[in-house]
Design an enzyme around this catalytic site. Sequence first.
Site, short mmCIF file in Angstrom:
data_model
loop_
_atom_site.label_atom_id
_atom_site.label_comp_id
_atom_site.label_asym_id
_atom_site.label_seq_id
_atom_site.Cartn_x
_atom_site.Cartn_y
_atom_site.Cartn_z
N LYS A 48 0.81 -1.22 0.00
CA LYS A 48 0.00 0.00 0.00
C LYS A 48 0.84 1.27 0.00
O LYS A 48 0.34 2.34 -0.34
CB LYS A 48 -0.96 -0.01 1.19
N1 PMP Z 1 -3.55 -7.96 1.17
C1 PMP Z 1 -3.60 -7.02 2.12
C2 PMP Z 1 -3.03 -7.35 3.47
C3 PMP Z 1 -4.18 -5.77 1.87
O1 PMP Z 1 -4.23 -4.84 2.83
C4 PMP Z 1 -4.73 -5.53 0.59
C5 PMP Z 1 -5.37 -4.21 0.32
N2 PMP Z 1 -6.74 -4.14 0.59
C6 PMP Z 1 -4.66 -6.54 -0.38
C7 PMP Z 1 -4.06 -7.73 -0.06
C8 PMP Z 1 -5.28 -6.39 -1.75
O2 PMP Z 1 -4.62 -5.46 -2.56
P1 PMP Z 1 -5.46 -4.57 -3.54
O3 PMP Z 1 -6.27 -3.63 -2.70
O4 PMP Z 1 -4.45 -3.86 -4.37
O5 PMP Z 1 -6.36 -5.44 -4.34
#
Ligand code: PMP
Length: 332
Positions: A48
């Site tokens: 993130k």
């Molecule tokens: N794994 C974790 C621990 C996350 O915080 C997130 C973000 N929501 C994701 C996977 C998924 O990533 P994305 O939001 O880019 O789909």
Amino acid sequence: MTRNQGITNTILELVGETPLVKLHKITKNLQGSYYAKLEAFNPGHSAKDRIALHIVENAEKRGILKKGATIVETTSGNTGFSLAMISIVKGYKCILAVSDKSSQDKIDMLKSMGAEVHVCPANVAPEDPRSYYEVAKAIHKKTPNSVYINQYFNELNIEAHYKTTGPEIWKQSQGKITHLVVASGTGGTISGTGKYLKEQNPNIKVLGVDAVGSVLKKYHETGKLDLNEVKPYKIEGLGKNLIPTATDFNVIDVYEKVSDKEAAFAAREIVKAEGIFPGYTSGAVLQATKQYASLNMFSKDSFVVLIFPDHGSRYMNKIYSDVWMKEQGFIE
Ligand code: PMP
């Protein structure tokens, strides 16, 4: 690698360029070779950091975000940590609406990072005024000089991964990657990374990971939002009860759903087999990879990249706690 050879001006310069590590024992019974992209190596310990920095710097460039401004966001925790870190370095105030599914460690961490945290119920409809979407919107509305990051509906979320994660994997794999396995939450990681990689080689397969209890897989297959799919589940950051526009469903070839229990066991297995201490969704990604393997998705020539989104230290009171595992009925 040239990084870390001199002085780094601020911690934000360390975002991205995370390692790609070969997996050995854990995938030895599967056909092909397997590599994990360790996003915990970002300074905020998750993928993130990439989107948070990209969205904030874009707002600065467009003159929307000025010194002393407030950053507002809905977050399962990781985006919040990244935004809080960026806010400290750049001098912004950070207000976060967090789901009550987020681990207490994550909430405490956000507060320690100077953010104002509003904890909201996870199991209400997105349009409910108590939902973290509505709470964040309301805070943004009443706070002058504030910016709403809106990661679920922000195209820049995809662009951040298109510009960084995708090119890194292409370079690190020397163009050999054949399959990419990614957890889908906002969908930014899978869409941006997948789009870049498919532009380099259209034969690359982009394999999504969804949660039992989420609507994404069914929506991908039918084009319809089916709320009958929605059930409470424990994995944070994976799946959704709405359709985020930060997901480009055309980039994704197929989804597999994983259960809370199997994802938790898979995360624990990664630690024991590889010495990598990953978060809950990394376990989900490994579990989905095994499910894809059982569907004969891979051959001996496959070069499979798994994105591990964050670090296990954020889940000490969840999947790495035997007490929690017992409470869930996952272990005796
Ligand atoms: N794994 C974790 C621990 C996350 O915080 C997130 C973000 N929501 C994701 C996977 C998924 O990533 P994305 O939001 O880019 O789909």
